[in-house]
Design an enzyme around this catalytic site. Structure first.
Site, short mmCIF file in Angstrom:
data_model
loop_
_atom_site.label_atom_id
_atom_site.label_comp_id
_atom_site.label_asym_id
_atom_site.label_seq_id
_atom_site.Cartn_x
_atom_site.Cartn_y
_atom_site.Cartn_z
N ASN A 9 0.87 -1.17 0.00
CA ASN A 9 0.00 0.00 0.00
C ASN A 9 0.91 1.22 0.00
OD1 ASN A 9 -1.75 2.06 0.45
ND2 ASN A 9 -2.67 1.21 2.31
N ARG A 88 -2.59 -2.05 -3.35
CA ARG A 88 -3.81 -1.27 -3.11
C ARG A 88 -3.72 -0.01 -3.96
NH1 ARG A 88 -4.80 3.32 1.04
NH2 ARG A 88 -7.00 3.66 0.69
N HIS A 177 -13.05 2.97 0.16
CA HIS A 177 -13.13 1.89 1.16
C HIS A 177 -13.78 0.63 0.56
CE1 HIS A 177 -13.09 5.14 4.51
NE2 HIS A 177 -11.88 4.61 4.40
N HIS A 204 -17.78 2.11 7.87
CA HIS A 204 -16.32 1.94 7.99
C HIS A 204 -15.81 3.22 8.64
CE1 HIS A 204 -12.20 0.66 6.58
NE2 HIS A 204 -12.01 1.91 6.97
N LEU A 205 -15.51 3.14 9.95
CA LEU A 205 -15.16 4.35 10.70
C LEU A 205 -13.72 4.27 11.16
CD1 LEU A 205 -18.41 4.51 12.90
CD2 LEU A 205 -18.02 5.50 10.63
N ARG A 237 -11.22 15.57 8.00
CA ARG A 237 -12.07 16.06 6.89
C ARG A 237 -13.43 16.49 7.40
NH1 ARG A 237 -10.77 10.81 4.01
NH2 ARG A 237 -8.77 11.18 3.00
N ASP A 279 -7.76 12.22 16.69
CA ASP A 279 -7.74 10.84 17.13
C ASP A 279 -8.88 10.56 18.12
OD1 ASP A 279 -5.52 8.43 17.22
OD2 ASP A 279 -6.74 8.57 19.04
N ARG A 281 -9.47 8.10 20.16
CA ARG A 281 -9.09 7.66 21.51
C ARG A 281 -8.73 8.84 22.40
NH1 ARG A 281 -5.04 2.85 20.50
NH2 ARG A 281 -5.09 4.07 18.59
N GLY A 329 -14.99 2.12 14.44
CA GLY A 329 -16.16 1.22 14.43
C GLY A 329 -15.91 -0.05 15.24
N GLU A 330 -14.68 -0.54 15.19
CA GLU A 330 -14.36 -1.79 15.91
C GLU A 330 -14.13 -1.56 17.39
OE1 GLU A 330 -11.03 -3.63 13.81
OE2 GLU A 330 -12.01 -3.13 11.91
N GLU A 382 -8.39 -5.58 4.80
CA GLU A 382 -8.19 -5.23 3.39
C GLU A 382 -7.00 -5.98 2.79
OE1 GLU A 382 -8.65 -1.24 5.06
OE2 GLU A 382 -9.30 -0.63 3.08
P1 AMP Z 1 -8.07 3.46 11.24
O1 AMP Z 1 -7.93 4.65 10.34
O2 AMP Z 1 -9.08 2.46 10.78
O3 AMP Z 1 -6.75 2.84 11.61
O4 AMP Z 1 -8.66 4.01 12.64
C1 AMP Z 1 -8.00 5.00 13.39
C2 AMP Z 1 -8.97 5.57 14.43
O5 AMP Z 1 -9.43 4.51 15.29
C3 AMP Z 1 -8.33 6.64 15.32
O6 AMP Z 1 -9.21 7.75 15.45
C4 AMP Z 1 -8.21 5.91 16.64
O7 AMP Z 1 -8.26 6.79 17.75
C5 AMP Z 1 -9.41 5.00 16.61
N1 AMP Z 1 -9.29 3.94 17.62
C6 AMP Z 1 -8.40 2.92 17.64
N2 AMP Z 1 -8.54 2.20 18.80
C7 AMP Z 1 -9.53 2.81 19.52
C8 AMP Z 1 -10.12 2.57 20.80
N3 AMP Z 1 -9.74 1.55 21.56
N4 AMP Z 1 -11.12 3.39 21.19
C9 AMP Z 1 -11.53 4.41 20.41
N5 AMP Z 1 -10.99 4.70 19.21
C10 AMP Z 1 -10.00 3.92 18.77
#
Ligand code: AMP
Length: 396
Positions: A9, A88, A177, A204-205, A237, A279, A281, A329-330, A382
């Site tokens: 990627n 990708r 996505h 897909h978040l 964004r 972010d 978190r 989302g996860e 992916e």
């Molecule tokens: P991705 O772009 O799919 O890698 O997702 C990144 C986003 O997932 C960031 O905003 C992270 O803060 C969020 N994320 C990852 N782990 C957690 C968690 N345990 N709780 C809340 N958000 C998270």
């Protein structure tokens, strides 16, 4: 160990990679070359539970792929199993509706699609050229983020602007996505046989975020547009807004339209509203300590995600499943709960205990007994999709 695929990627300043063996079932090594194009670039290999970071001599994409090749040279038992490389590619325009084996014509097509992905597609093309040079004779496949959405009907993908823009310039919704959505659709069909004949909503978040409606296994609408800026509010964004704002922002700040667009792409979303971080978190931690700006940003994110789920759902006959995937989302129980709270009118309800106690990285259903829709957390993959596409193209 057999049939290993190197998945690449390639971005403008980074190159993520992984080697998947045994029909994608086993990730042997993964890593990232970071800060490419600067003199602080490095490459990290994660192998057998340990991380090893090396400095890159000249920070070029070629140097990064050379290091991957040298790493393989030192491990002939892995190198001998390599049967192909899967790339990708962000934008396939209207040219690519499926994954393809790469030849000169495909490479030219990827370069042509760069008008809508000026940062990504040229980097992908560079990664492909370097890989052909360093791995001569190894077949390579391109897997496009846009391809899954080529099934949208014209009333969904056209913008209500003068038609000559579409005819002459291909200005339309493409969506992104797609590799993740295709994986989720297939994974759900493994868990719930027959779901590929039903209506599925997926959120897909991640740092980039979008929604998709999947009708009988095919994408019927998605929230991102001609670029990934449309749709949900994301990490940096803005997502959809009144386009007049572009002109107001450039006038207010005395900047060009491109500079105003940059603000919508890089300084808005969770970062712009919270004034703390992009972010999730970090924002959840800040909210827990009482920061109201973080809470407002997260609540806006939830409201807008729900709105775009409801919007794409208009292309389904029924909403049988709702799937959360991507880093947020996860992992974010707070946002899943909040998004579903906004969707009560669609009879979507989750079980708060199941949602809060969801173990990280697992596939799980979290709907309550009285929900009209089954709600799932499914980790996306992916890389696996890219590896499987590459293997299948090589073998046919
Ligand atoms: P991705 O772009 O799919 O890698 O997702 C990144 C986003 O997932 C960031 O905003 C992270 O803060 C969020 N994320 C990852 N782990 C957690 C968690 N345990 N709780 C809340 N958000 C998270």
């Amino acid at each position: 160990m057999n049939d290993s695929i190197l998945v690449i990627n390639c971005g403008s300043s980074s190159l993520k990679f992984a080697i998947l063996a045994n029909a994608g079932q086993e990730t042997l090594v993964e890593g990232i070359a970071d800060r490419l194009g600067t003199d602080e670039s490095n490459i990290t290999f994660k192998f057998e539970g340990t991380k090893n970071t090396l400095t890159l001599e000249d920070g070029s994409h070629k140097n990064a792929v050379t290091h991957i090749k040298e790493w393989l040279n030192e491990r002939p038992s892995i190198e001998q199993t390599l049967v192909g490389i899967g790339h990708r590619v962000v934008h396939g325009g209207e040219t690519f509706g499926t994954s393809v084996l790469i030849n000169q014509e495909v490479l030219d097509g990827i370069k042509e699609c760069a008008q809508f992905a000026p940062l990504h597609n040229p980097a992908h093309a560079k990664g492909i050229e370097v890989a052909f040079e360093l791995f001569p004779g190894l077949p390579q496949a391109a897997v496009f983020d846009t391809a899954f959405h080529q099934t949208l009907a014209p009333e969904q993908y056209l913008y209500p602007i003068p038609m000559h823009f579409y005819r002459e310039h291909h200005f339309r919704k493409y969506g992104f996505h797609g590799t993740s959505y295709r994986y989720i659709s297939q994974r759900l069909a493994q868990i719930v046989p027959g779901s590929d004949q039903q209506g599925v909503l997926v959120a897909h978040l991640g740092n980039g975020a979008s929604t998709c409606a999947i009708n009988k296994g095919q994408s019927s609408d998605t929230s991102m547009g001609i670029t990934p800026l449309e749709g949900l509010m994301m990490g940096t964004r803005s997502g959809s807004l009144d386009p007049s704002l572009l002109s107001f922002i450039s006038q207010a700040e005395n900047i060009s339209a491109d500079a105003a667009l940059d603000i919508l792409n890089k300084k808005s979303g969770l970062l712009g509203v919270s004034e703390i971080s992009n972010d999730c978190r970090t924002l959840e931690d800040a909210m827990m300590s009482g920061d109201q700006r973080a809470k407002l940003a997260l609540d806006m994110f939830a409201a807008r995600t729900a709105k775009h789920l409801a919007s794409v759902a208009t292309t389904l006959d029924s909403i049988d499943h709702l799937v959360f995937t991507g880093g947020i989302g996860e992992n974010s129980g707070y946002l899943r709960q909040s998004i579903c709270d906004h969707l009560k009118a669609l009879n979507i309800r989750i079980d708060s205990n199941k949602n809060e106690q969801a173990p990280r990285g697992e596939t799980l259903n979290i709907h309550s007994e009285n929900s009209g829709t089954d709600v799932w957390i499914i980790p996306t993959n992916e890389e696996l999709m890219i590896a499987l596409d590459t293997i299948s193209l090589i073998k046919h």
